[in-house]
Enzyme design. Sequence first.
Site, PDB file in Angstrom:
ATOM      1  N   GLN A   1       0.825  -1.203   0.000  1.00  0.00           N
ATOM      2  CA  GLN A   1       0.000   0.000   0.000  1.00  0.00           C
ATOM      3  C   GLN A   1       0.863   1.259   0.000  1.00  0.00           C
ATOM      4  O   GLN A   1       1.690   1.442   0.896  1.00  0.00           O
ATOM      5  CB  GLN A   1      -0.903   0.005   1.238  1.00  0.00           C
ATOM      6  CG  GLN A   1      -1.788   1.233   1.393  1.00  0.00           C
ATOM      7  CD  GLN A   1      -2.533   1.233   2.712  1.00  0.00           C
ATOM      8  OE1 GLN A   1      -2.002   0.785   3.725  1.00  0.00           O
ATOM      9  NE2 GLN A   1      -3.751   1.717   2.715  1.00  0.00           N
ATOM     10  N   GLY A   2       0.671   2.128  -0.979  1.00  0.00           N
ATOM     11  CA  GLY A   2       1.416   3.381  -1.056  1.00  0.00           C
ATOM     12  C   GLY A   2       0.538   4.567  -0.697  1.00  0.00           C
ATOM     13  O   GLY A   2       0.057   5.278  -1.590  1.00  0.00           O
TER      14      GLY A   2
ATOM     15  N   SER B   1       0.872   6.577   2.983  1.00  0.00           N
ATOM     16  CA  SER B   1       1.553   7.539   3.852  1.00  0.00           C
ATOM     17  C   SER B   1       2.827   8.079   3.214  1.00  0.00           C
ATOM     18  O   SER B   1       3.536   7.381   2.480  1.00  0.00           O
ATOM     19  CB  SER B   1       1.901   6.895   5.194  1.00  0.00           C
ATOM     20  OG  SER B   1       0.733   6.556   5.907  1.00  0.00           O
TER      21      SER B   1
ATOM     22  N   GLU C   1      -9.843  -1.770   5.487  1.00  0.00           N
ATOM     23  CA  GLU C   1      -8.610  -1.969   6.250  1.00  0.00           C
ATOM     24  C   GLU C   1      -8.875  -1.846   7.742  1.00  0.00           C
ATOM     25  O   GLU C   1      -8.400  -2.650   8.541  1.00  0.00           O
ATOM     26  CB  GLU C   1      -7.560  -0.940   5.829  1.00  0.00           C
ATOM     27  CG  GLU C   1      -6.252  -1.069   6.605  1.00  0.00           C
ATOM     28  CD  GLU C   1      -5.257   0.038   6.299  1.00  0.00           C
ATOM     29  OE1 GLU C   1      -4.120  -0.049   6.800  1.00  0.00           O
ATOM     30  OE2 GLU C   1      -5.611   0.993   5.591  1.00  0.00           O
TER      31      GLU C   1
END
Length: 398
Positions: free
Chosen positions: A126-127, A129, A244
């Site tokens: 997951q990109g 933050s 999530e």
Amino acid sequence: MDLHFTGAEQAFREEVRAFAQAKLPADIRAKVLGHQRLEKEDYIRWHRILHAQGWGAPTWPKEFGGTGWNALERLIFEIETFHAGAPRLLPFGLTMIGPVLMKYGSPEHQQRFLPRIPTIEDFWCQGYSEPGSGSDLASLKTRAVRRGDSYIVNGQKTWTTMAHFADWIFCLVRTDSEAKPQEGISMLLIDMKTPGVTVRPIHTLDGGHDVNEVWFEDVEVPVGNLLGEENRGWTYAKYLLGHERTGIAGIGHCHRELRQLKHYAAQTTDGAGRPLLEDVRMRDKIARVEMDLMALEMLLLRVAAQAAGRGPGPEASMIKIRGSELQQDIAMLQMEVAGPNAWPYSPQWLEPGATQPVSGPDWAAPAVSTYFDMRKTTIYGGTTEVQKNIIGKMVLGS
């Protein structure tokens, strides 16, 4: 809500329990129950064993290759596999980008990516933050500029879990710097092998490096890898975060760690030689977290039943808060039971086959690692403070 299992539900529970006992590889079980580090191949093996059974995507509908299980069946599956010592199912594909692809992805994206998720033919990360853009995600600065049939991506992501294992990253990028922050964001699906992508480890308190920095330097991404519509990425990001946050509750993890806590307390004695489990104060603390876990289960089932067909809402924030805090509470109690045996600690003791080279039980040093690791649960997926703001705005109207 009926709190008793029906005959069919009890039979399903026994089926999952028997399967996990028979099919979970012994080396993976030993690593998990010993709180030792797992490698990429460990996760892949377990996912493919489940896929061969037809259980590779427990949360997915049947039309996309899932089990079609209801909320209670999914909960039974999670609890029983975790009890057996199974690792968690990787959420990045199954419960994060998978649901987004089902709801917003093109038929081409669905056909290309979804079948490869349950078997981990594509390992996702997951990109989201960035440095300075964690809780305030809308302030992200990673840019994607359209040039012909490609986007050129430049920027940095941080705290990217398992990026060092990943084949693909679903990435929030800014495609319109003139629009309002939330309106200028898009979601790109980026092959991690693309030239210009660099992964650098971040070492955490427990000595591990599951989280990473990911750098993008003139990374060329085909326009066909844009998920949905340009500048609508914030909509997709919020939908993904709801899934999530529900998963962060960690019901199965809490059940397993609570069981181990009781075992540790029964094996550890106080100054008078009595098991800590017989101490009234310790029993009271354990009983409290067990009641909190039961309450969280009921909340999760109610939310899942009410949210059927519409996706997670603000209730996901409530589940995220209680689940992450409960995981921390159990880890804290394990540390308390370990007592002085928890002080000598080295990350090398968590490697497969390692033993603790000091006096005291072998589980004491990993208890320290678990305590350190659980500090992050109230941060990732949106901090507790952010979740309370969401609840205040969307539920209480304040």
